[in-house]
Write a protein that holds these residues in place. Structure first.
Motif, PDB file in Angstrom:
ATOM      1  N   SER A  88      34.964  36.318  49.926  1.00 27.92           N
ATOM      2  CA  SER A  88      33.784  35.472  49.802  1.00 27.92           C
ATOM      3  C   SER A  88      32.773  36.037  48.813  1.00 27.92           C
ATOM      4  O   SER A  88      31.800  35.368  48.454  1.00 27.92           O
ATOM      5  N   ASN A  89      32.979  37.283  48.367  1.00 24.44           N
ATOM      6  CA  ASN A  89      32.098  37.893  47.373  1.00 24.44           C
ATOM      7  C   ASN A  89      32.437  37.333  45.991  1.00 24.44           C
ATOM      8  O   ASN A  89      33.599  37.376  45.572  1.00 24.44           O
ATOM      9  N   PRO A  90      31.463  36.782  45.260  1.00 22.67           N
ATOM     10  CA  PRO A  90      31.749  36.209  43.936  1.00 22.67           C
ATOM     11  C   PRO A  90      32.438  37.187  42.993  1.00 22.67           C
ATOM     12  O   PRO A  90      33.248  36.778  42.162  1.00 22.67           O
ATOM     13  N   PHE A  91      32.128  38.480  43.106  1.00 25.54           N
ATOM     14  CA  PHE A  91      32.776  39.477  42.251  1.00 25.54           C
ATOM     15  C   PHE A  91      34.278  39.490  42.485  1.00 25.54           C
ATOM     16  O   PHE A  91      35.072  39.483  41.540  1.00 25.54           O
ATOM     17  N   SER A  92      34.696  39.509  43.745  1.00 27.85           N
ATOM     18  CA  SER A  92      36.123  39.553  44.066  1.00 27.85           C
ATOM     19  C   SER A  92      36.848  38.313  43.561  1.00 27.85           C
ATOM     20  O   SER A  92      37.971  38.398  43.054  1.00 27.85           O
ATOM     21  N   VAL A  93      36.208  37.166  43.711  1.00 27.73           N
ATOM     22  CA  VAL A  93      36.819  35.919  43.246  1.00 27.73           C
ATOM     23  C   VAL A  93      37.010  35.945  41.731  1.00 27.73           C
ATOM     24  O   VAL A  93      38.061  35.535  41.216  1.00 27.73           O
ATOM     25  N   ALA A  94      36.011  36.439  41.014  1.00 33.63           N
ATOM     26  CA  ALA A  94      36.099  36.493  39.556  1.00 33.63           C
ATOM     27  C   ALA A  94      37.178  37.472  39.102  1.00 33.63           C
ATOM     28  O   ALA A  94      37.920  37.204  38.153  1.00 33.63           O
ATOM     29  N   VAL A  95      37.281  38.622  39.773  1.00 28.91           N
ATOM     30  CA  VAL A  95      38.336  39.590  39.454  1.00 28.91           C
ATOM     31  C   VAL A  95      39.705  38.971  39.716  1.00 28.91           C
ATOM     32  O   VAL A  95      40.650  39.140  38.929  1.00 28.91           O
ATOM     33  N   LEU A  96      39.831  38.242  40.819  1.00 30.72           N
ATOM     34  CA  LEU A  96      41.080  37.566  41.159  1.00 30.72           C
ATOM     35  C   LEU A  96      41.504  36.610  40.049  1.00 30.72           C
ATOM     36  O   LEU A  96      42.669  36.595  39.632  1.00 30.72           O
ATOM     37  N   ARG A  97      40.544  35.826  39.541  1.00 31.16           N
ATOM     38  CA  ARG A  97      40.873  34.873  38.476  1.00 31.16           C
ATOM     39  C   ARG A  97      41.375  35.584  37.224  1.00 31.16           C
ATOM     40  O   ARG A  97      42.349  35.158  36.591  1.00 31.16           O
ATOM     41  N   GLU A 135      55.827  44.581  43.292  1.00 31.60           N
ATOM     42  CA  GLU A 135      56.227  45.673  42.409  1.00 31.60           C
ATOM     43  C   GLU A 135      55.099  46.678  42.182  1.00 31.60           C
ATOM     44  O   GLU A 135      55.354  47.826  41.808  1.00 31.60           O
ATOM     45  N   GLY A 136      53.863  46.241  42.377  1.00 35.98           N
ATOM     46  CA  GLY A 136      52.721  47.123  42.186  1.00 35.98           C
ATOM     47  C   GLY A 136      51.518  46.548  42.896  1.00 35.98           C
ATOM     48  O   GLY A 136      51.541  45.412  43.385  1.00 35.98           O
ATOM     49  N   LEU A 137      50.426  47.327  42.953  1.00 40.07           N
ATOM     50  CA  LEU A 137      49.244  46.943  43.726  1.00 40.07           C
ATOM     51  C   LEU A 137      47.965  47.104  42.911  1.00 40.07           C
ATOM     52  O   LEU A 137      47.785  48.095  42.205  1.00 40.07           O
ATOM     53  N   ILE A 138      47.073  46.114  43.034  1.00 39.25           N
ATOM     54  CA  ILE A 138      45.717  46.197  42.509  1.00 39.25           C
ATOM     55  C   ILE A 138      44.797  46.241  43.719  1.00 39.25           C
ATOM     56  O   ILE A 138      44.847  45.350  44.572  1.00 39.25           O
ATOM     57  N   LEU A 139      43.969  47.269  43.825  1.00 38.24           N
ATOM     58  CA  LEU A 139      43.121  47.451  44.999  1.00 38.24           C
ATOM     59  C   LEU A 139      41.645  47.346  44.632  1.00 38.24           C
ATOM     60  O   LEU A 139      41.138  48.117  43.823  1.00 38.24           O
ATOM     61  N   ASN A 140      40.972  46.355  45.212  1.00 36.58           N
ATOM     62  CA  ASN A 140      39.517  46.210  45.110  1.00 36.58           C
ATOM     63  C   ASN A 140      38.984  46.250  46.540  1.00 36.58           C
ATOM     64  O   ASN A 140      38.597  45.250  47.112  1.00 36.58           O
ATOM     65  N   THR A 141      39.019  47.449  47.127  1.00 34.86           N
ATOM     66  CA  THR A 141      38.693  47.611  48.539  1.00 34.86           C
ATOM     67  C   THR A 141      37.531  48.587  48.699  1.00 34.86           C
ATOM     68  O   THR A 141      37.035  49.139  47.716  1.00 34.86           O
ATOM     69  N   LEU A 142      37.140  48.828  49.946  1.00 36.32           N
ATOM     70  CA  LEU A 142      36.024  49.737  50.180  1.00 36.32           C
ATOM     71  C   LEU A 142      36.389  51.186  49.903  1.00 36.32           C
ATOM     72  O   LEU A 142      35.535  52.009  49.611  1.00 36.32           O
ATOM     73  N   GLY A 143      37.673  51.516  50.013  1.00 40.18           N
ATOM     74  CA  GLY A 143      38.100  52.886  49.751  1.00 40.18           C
ATOM     75  C   GLY A 143      37.776  53.850  50.868  1.00 40.18           C
ATOM     76  O   GLY A 143      37.752  55.060  50.661  1.00 40.18           O
ATOM     77  N   ARG A 144      37.551  53.330  52.082  1.00 42.08           N
ATOM     78  CA  ARG A 144      37.180  54.185  53.210  1.00 42.08           C
ATOM     79  C   ARG A 144      38.374  54.613  54.057  1.00 42.08           C
ATOM     80  O   ARG A 144      38.256  55.512  54.881  1.00 42.08           O
ATOM     81  N   ASP A 163      36.808  48.771  40.549  1.00 39.86           N
ATOM     82  CA  ASP A 163      35.428  48.879  41.009  1.00 39.86           C
ATOM     83  C   ASP A 163      35.190  50.027  41.980  1.00 39.86           C
ATOM     84  O   ASP A 163      34.136  50.656  41.946  1.00 39.86           O
ATOM     85  N   ARG A 164      36.142  50.319  42.868  1.00 41.08           N
ATOM     86  CA  ARG A 164      35.925  51.341  43.883  1.00 41.08           C
ATOM     87  C   ARG A 164      37.055  52.358  43.878  1.00 41.08           C
ATOM     88  O   ARG A 164      38.234  51.996  43.873  1.00 41.08           O
ATOM     89  N   ARG A 165      36.675  53.605  43.888  1.00 38.69           N
ATOM     90  CA  ARG A 165      37.647  54.693  43.876  1.00 38.69           C
ATOM     91  C   ARG A 165      38.158  54.962  45.287  1.00 38.69           C
ATOM     92  O   ARG A 165      37.463  54.704  46.272  1.00 38.69           O
TER      93      ARG A 165
END
Length: 362
Positions: A88-97, A135-144, A163-165
């Protein structure tokens, strides 16, 4: 042909359903292995008569092999998994696109897993997507989730972080230059005359991008205080349900400011909406009573109050770069982990224009 057993014709129900290799084999009077050889263009292993029977059966049944099944046989699914903290975060949606665009151009499909801001599900997400043979992963998560790095390493699949390490995860990293973007927004407020600043963020601890932005804000205030007379700044961590806490933080901001102008720098679009809602509850005007610059340029930014001043992130490019980095790894690129930081862009509007003409009610 004497002695040859003719298979019974398929029923209407069988014909209406999607045909399988077993249906083709039964129709042609051959084994499934024979059909598989034909589909994998190994007709040289079949006699012309058998190849012809299989071909006729395929045409009669309108059979088309499953792309997924064929890809898995070749050891390739052409799937890439994307895990986001909050869709629901606009940033995540834009990265997804952006990521989806790059994947589509390279012949891959993107599979999404939304954590719903539950940081404890990161390992679960990686496990689930791996079960679908990504085959691979893109992670835009909290990293906790400390186990997420181990989970990704266990499966041996390339990972790109957005965005998050993640602590202890050695992977390509694509992000906004957070320190530079904070300086851009804070400097804009200072140059507009705002002297008492408040950085409003979601809870900072354990989320690298939030920590980087909060640290950059504190550094800006301390480094600029000597050159900008009266400049001061604090941080407030905003929780989703704590509306009264945010209202009070804004009241305290105005009390500290006194006769000076008060300005807010919000850490993302979610927080910006919280600040705007608090301003409405307090009956204050953006720009005129409290200045505001928010991270993330959204479709609604120009239409809120006098227009929201924002730090636009190159979100589409971030998504495309993340997917491109991952696809390069899938094609065999073997380099040490890369870090790619992109610059933000200031979009000034009325919310950061000081035009106060009447006393504020606190």
């Amino acid at each position: 042909m004497p002695g040859k057993k003719i298979p019974p014709p398929l029923s209407a129900t069988q014909l209406s359903a999607r045909a399988t290799i077993a249906d083709v084999a039964r129709e042609a009077g051959v084994s499934k292995a024979t059909v598989s050889r034909f589909l994998n263009h190994r007709e040289r292993l079949l006699t012309p008569d058998i190849a012809a029977r299989v071909e006729v059966a395929i045409a009669a049944l309108d059979f088309s092999p499953s792309p997924m099944a064929q890809a898995l046989k070749r050891g390739r699914s052409r799937l890439i998994g994307l895990v986001v903290a909050d869709v629901s975060n606009p940033f995540s949606v834009a990265v997804l696109r952006g990521a989806e665009k790059a994947c589509q151009e390279a012949g891959y499909l993107l599979m999404l897993f939304n954590l719903g801001n539950d940081s404890q599900r990161e390992s679960e997400a990686i496990e689930a997507l791996t079960a679908y043979q990504v085959e691979g992963l893109i992670l835009n998560t909290l990293g906790r989730d400390a186990g997420a790095a181990a989970e990704a390493a266990r499966h041996g699949k390339p990972v790109v972080l957005v965005d998050r390490r993640h602590q202890d995860m050695q992977a390509d990293f694509v992000s906004l230059d957070n320190a530079g973007a904070v300086r851009l927004g804070a400097r804009h407020l200072a140059e507009a005359g705002y002297r008492e600043l408040l950085f409003v963020s979601e809870p900072v601890k354990g989320v690298s991008s939030r920590m980087e932005r909060e640290t950059a804000f504190r550094n800006f205030v301390s480094e600029s205080a000597a050159d900008v007379a009266g400049l001061s700044g604090r941080t407030f961590e905003s929780a989703a349900q704590d509306t009264e806490g945010l209202d009070q933080a804004l009241r305290d901001l105005r009390l500290r400011a006194g006769d000076r102008l008060a300005g807010v720098l919000s850490s993302n679009a979610v927080v910006t909406l919280r600040v705007v809602a608090a301003m409405a509850r307090l009956g204050w005007r953006l720009g005129a009573d409290v200045g505001l610059v928010g991270f993330d340029e959204t479709e609604w930014s120009p239409y809120v109050g006098p227009g929201l001043s924002t730090i636009a992130q190159p979100t589409d490019e971030l998504g495309q770069l993340a997917a491109s980095c991952l696809i390069e790894r899938l094609k065999g690129l073997d380099l040490p982990p890369r870090q790619i930081l992109l610059s933000g862009r200031l979009v000034p509007r009325g919310s950061s224009v000081p035009t106060r003409s009447t006393p504020l009610s606190l």
